[in-house]
Write an enzyme that holds these catalytic residues in place. Structure first.
Site, mmCIF file in Angstrom:
data_model
loop_
_atom_site.group_PDB
_atom_site.id
_atom_site.type_symbol
_atom_site.label_atom_id
_atom_site.label_comp_id
_atom_site.label_asym_id
_atom_site.label_seq_id
_atom_site.Cartn_x
_atom_site.Cartn_y
_atom_site.Cartn_z
ATOM 1 N N GLY A 194 7.238 23.719 -13.845
ATOM 2 C CA GLY A 194 7.457 24.986 -14.537
ATOM 3 C C GLY A 194 8.416 24.874 -15.701
ATOM 4 N N ASP A 204 7.805 12.601 -11.943
ATOM 5 C CA ASP A 204 7.185 13.563 -11.040
ATOM 6 C C ASP A 204 6.213 12.813 -10.131
ATOM 7 O OD1 ASP A 204 5.821 15.864 -9.867
ATOM 8 O OD2 ASP A 204 6.711 17.007 -11.520
ATOM 9 N N ASN A 247 -0.227 25.834 -9.466
ATOM 10 C CA ASN A 247 0.754 25.476 -10.499
ATOM 11 C C ASN A 247 0.434 26.146 -11.833
ATOM 12 O OD1 ASN A 247 0.665 21.973 -9.478
ATOM 13 N ND2 ASN A 247 1.910 23.621 -8.669
ATOM 14 N N LEU A 248 -0.858 26.443 -12.048
ATOM 15 C CA LEU A 248 -1.315 26.764 -13.402
ATOM 16 C C LEU A 248 -0.872 28.146 -13.865
ATOM 17 C CD1 LEU A 248 -4.894 25.224 -13.111
ATOM 18 C CD2 LEU A 248 -2.829 24.169 -14.043
ATOM 19 N N GLN A 249 -0.325 28.930 -12.952
ATOM 20 C CA GLN A 249 0.218 30.242 -13.305
ATOM 21 C C GLN A 249 1.413 30.097 -14.247
ATOM 22 O OE1 GLN A 249 3.279 30.813 -11.377
ATOM 23 N NE2 GLN A 249 3.477 33.032 -11.050
ATOM 24 N N ARG A 250 2.013 28.933 -14.311
ATOM 25 C CA ARG A 250 3.195 28.734 -15.167
ATOM 26 C C ARG A 250 3.342 27.317 -15.738
ATOM 27 N NH1 ARG A 250 3.506 28.347 -10.192
ATOM 28 N NH2 ARG A 250 4.682 26.733 -9.146
ATOM 29 N N CYS A 304 31.174 20.742 -9.732
ATOM 30 C CA CYS A 304 32.340 21.605 -9.961
ATOM 31 C C CYS A 304 31.935 23.061 -9.735
ATOM 32 C CB CYS A 304 32.847 21.477 -11.383
ATOM 33 S SG CYS A 304 33.512 19.879 -11.852
ATOM 34 N N CYS A 319 10.636 28.305 -4.776
ATOM 35 C CA CYS A 319 9.659 29.143 -5.477
ATOM 36 C C CYS A 319 8.369 29.248 -4.662
ATOM 37 C CB CYS A 319 9.362 28.572 -6.856
ATOM 38 S SG CYS A 319 10.756 28.601 -7.972
ATOM 39 N N CYS A 350 37.266 17.810 -8.225
ATOM 40 C CA CYS A 350 35.896 17.327 -8.064
ATOM 41 C C CYS A 350 35.873 15.813 -7.834
ATOM 42 C CB CYS A 350 35.057 17.667 -9.301
ATOM 43 S SG CYS A 350 33.345 17.090 -9.191
#
Lengths: 396, 95
Positions: free
Chosen positions: A158, A179, A187-190, A295, A309, A366
């Site tokens: 996305g 990836d 996936n293709l919606q976005r 941090c 998601c 940190c």
């Protein structure tokens, strides 16, 4: 006598000339050497360390290249004629110490002075990136910088989709894509890098097809793998910027730790339903000391508080907004222009259509970005986030 | 009493019946969050741990300043202040 010859004779009276050897000595003392020849001439070689400002744009661009009007400016062309006209143009702009280089680049080369072969844009690139070349903040040098830049995108999903498209379009020369997923119809919606006929193919392969269709010259380095402590150093090495478009906490903490260790700017974007967060985590930024991701968030949330998601849903266009903002930050960092989101967290609420900015400070305690001496070992990110249990989906 | 607005992040809105901005009263952040928690069951434990400290995956801002840079939960509030709750979110939009 032709008018141009007469004018040249006048200019020789008024514009001081220096030999290439004298010019080189002045350059070493801090003078600016300006090569005003055409790009195809410059491609054959140009004095080392020269600024290249083509004659036609010289007056428009000189003040960005040489803001100090009292600095000595040495103007060079091929044979020492065009440079006289150019030098006169600079004097009229108020440059007080302008010299023309006698014999130009031809004599510079004959005299054995140092020459370099700068990367210049070819005619196709000049046409493609014309709208960038018009802006002094990018220009030819900036465009060459983009073409020589290497950006790694963690996730071709996305956030990675719009970011990769715009970075390729902008002329970033090398894009690395990490990836290990394959394209799914949901996936293709976005995820606009991918297409319906590529459902079932690896996302990195699909992304390469799309990006090369947009910009045939772009170099794509594909990593069809899941980032882990064992491979992250090797994958990240040699990239100028990392864009985090991952979808799970183990990867986000790993990306952070590796970027801090390797001193690579980490352009962060994350989204949930209708809202997103964007920042640049780069403790090594010379402009100011900002925080790293740890941090800001020392530990990830447990899973019941952090649905992905896939579980919670997301507005399809939201990663378009957030991924595009990430791409803007990447371009700024590569060109060294503007004020990056270091130490600033940008929050976008799509329902309210509201951007909010928050100041985020480094945490002096940190363990990662304030480590002294040896950098701490990478941890086991799955178990570090196991209470978060965000499954094993790859960056997406 | 001091009235402030708390901005609720999307992940917590199921607990506020969808409300994005909630007006509460309280002279400091602890009191304001306490008032929020009293109105919406289950909300406070998403922001604070059992000892009442801020959870490590949540940041709270007054205006644009992080509570960690102020007096923490004892940070005093002025009328009209906006308190923003920002939790870490992982999403990049996969599957």
């Amino acid at each position: 006598m032709r008018a141009s010859d007469q004018r040249l004779a006048e200019l020789r009276e008024t514009i001081p000339e220096v030999t290439p050897a004298e010019a080189r000595a002045l350059q070493e003392q801090g003078a600016a050497l300006i090569d005003v020849r055409e790009p195809d001439e410059v491609a054959q070689g140009s004095p080392a360390g020269a600024e290249r400002l083509v004659r036609g744009f010289l007056e428009l661009r000189i003040e960005d290249a040489v803001p100090d009007k009292d600095r000595t400016v040495l103007v060079m062309c091929a044979g020492g004629v065009r440079s006289l006209f150019a030098a006169e143009g600079l004097r009229q702009l108020g440059y007080s110490a302008v010299r023309s280089v006698l014999g130009g680049f031809n004599r510079w080369k004959e005299d054995g002075l140092p020459v370099e072969h700068p990367r210049v844009l070819d005619a196709g690139e000049r046409e493609r990136f014309g709208r960038h070349l018009l802006m002094p903040e990018v220009g030819e040098q900036g465009q060459v910088k983009l073409l020589e830049s290497r950006v790694l995108l963690v996730g071709a999903g996305g956030l990675g989709s719009p970011a990769a498209l715009y970075l390729a379009a902008a002329g970033v020369g090398t894009l690395g894509l990490v990836d290990d997923d394959v394209v799914e119809r949901s996936n293709l919606q976005r995820q606009i890098l991918h297409t319906d006929d590529r459902v079932g193919t690896p996302k990195v392969a699909s992304a390469e097809l799309t990006l090369k269709a947009l910009v045939p010259g772009v170099t794509i380095e594909s990593y069809e793998l899941r980032l882990d402590s064992g491979n992250v150093d090797e994958v990240f090495a040699g990239y100028d910027v990392v864009l985090d478009g991952s979808d799970n906490f183990p990867t986000r903490y790993l990306v952070n730790d590796a970027c801090v260790k390797l001193d690579i700017p980490n352009v962060h974007g994350s989204i949930y339903r209708f809202e997103g967060q964007v920042s640049v985590f780069w403790p090594g930024y010379p402009g100011r000391r900002g925080p790293c991701y740890r941090c800001l968030y020392p530990a990830p949330p447990p899973p019941e508080l952090a649905p992905s998601c896939a579980e919670a849903g997301v507005l399809g266009v939201l990663p378009g907004v957030v991924g595009t903002l990430e791409a803007v930050e990447v371009i700024k960092l590569l060109l060294g222009i503007g004020d990056p989101l270091v130490g600033r967290l940008l929050h976008f609420d799509a329902l309210a259509q509201r951007f909010s900015e928050y100041a985020i400070e480094p945490n002096p305690e940190c363990a990662w970005c304030h480590a002294e001496g040896e950098f701490p070992e990478y941890v086991d990110y799955q178990s570090f986030c196991s209470s978060a249990g965000v499954g094993a989906k790859a960056a997406g | 009493m001091t009235e402030t607005t708390v901005r609720i992040p999307t992940p917590l809105r199921p607990l506020t019946d969808g409300a994005a901005d909630v007006v509460v009263e309280g002279s400091d952040v602890a009191a304001a969050l306490g008032a929020l928690g009293a109105r919406y069951t289950g909300l406070l434990e998403r922001v604070l741990d059992e000892d009442g400290a801020l959870r490590p995956f949540v940041n709270v801002f007054v205006g644009s300043t992080n509570l960690r840079e102020l007096d923490g939960l004892r940070t005093e509030l002025r009328e009209g202040d906006v308190i923003s709750i920002l939790p870490a979110v992982a999403g990049g939009g996969p599957a």
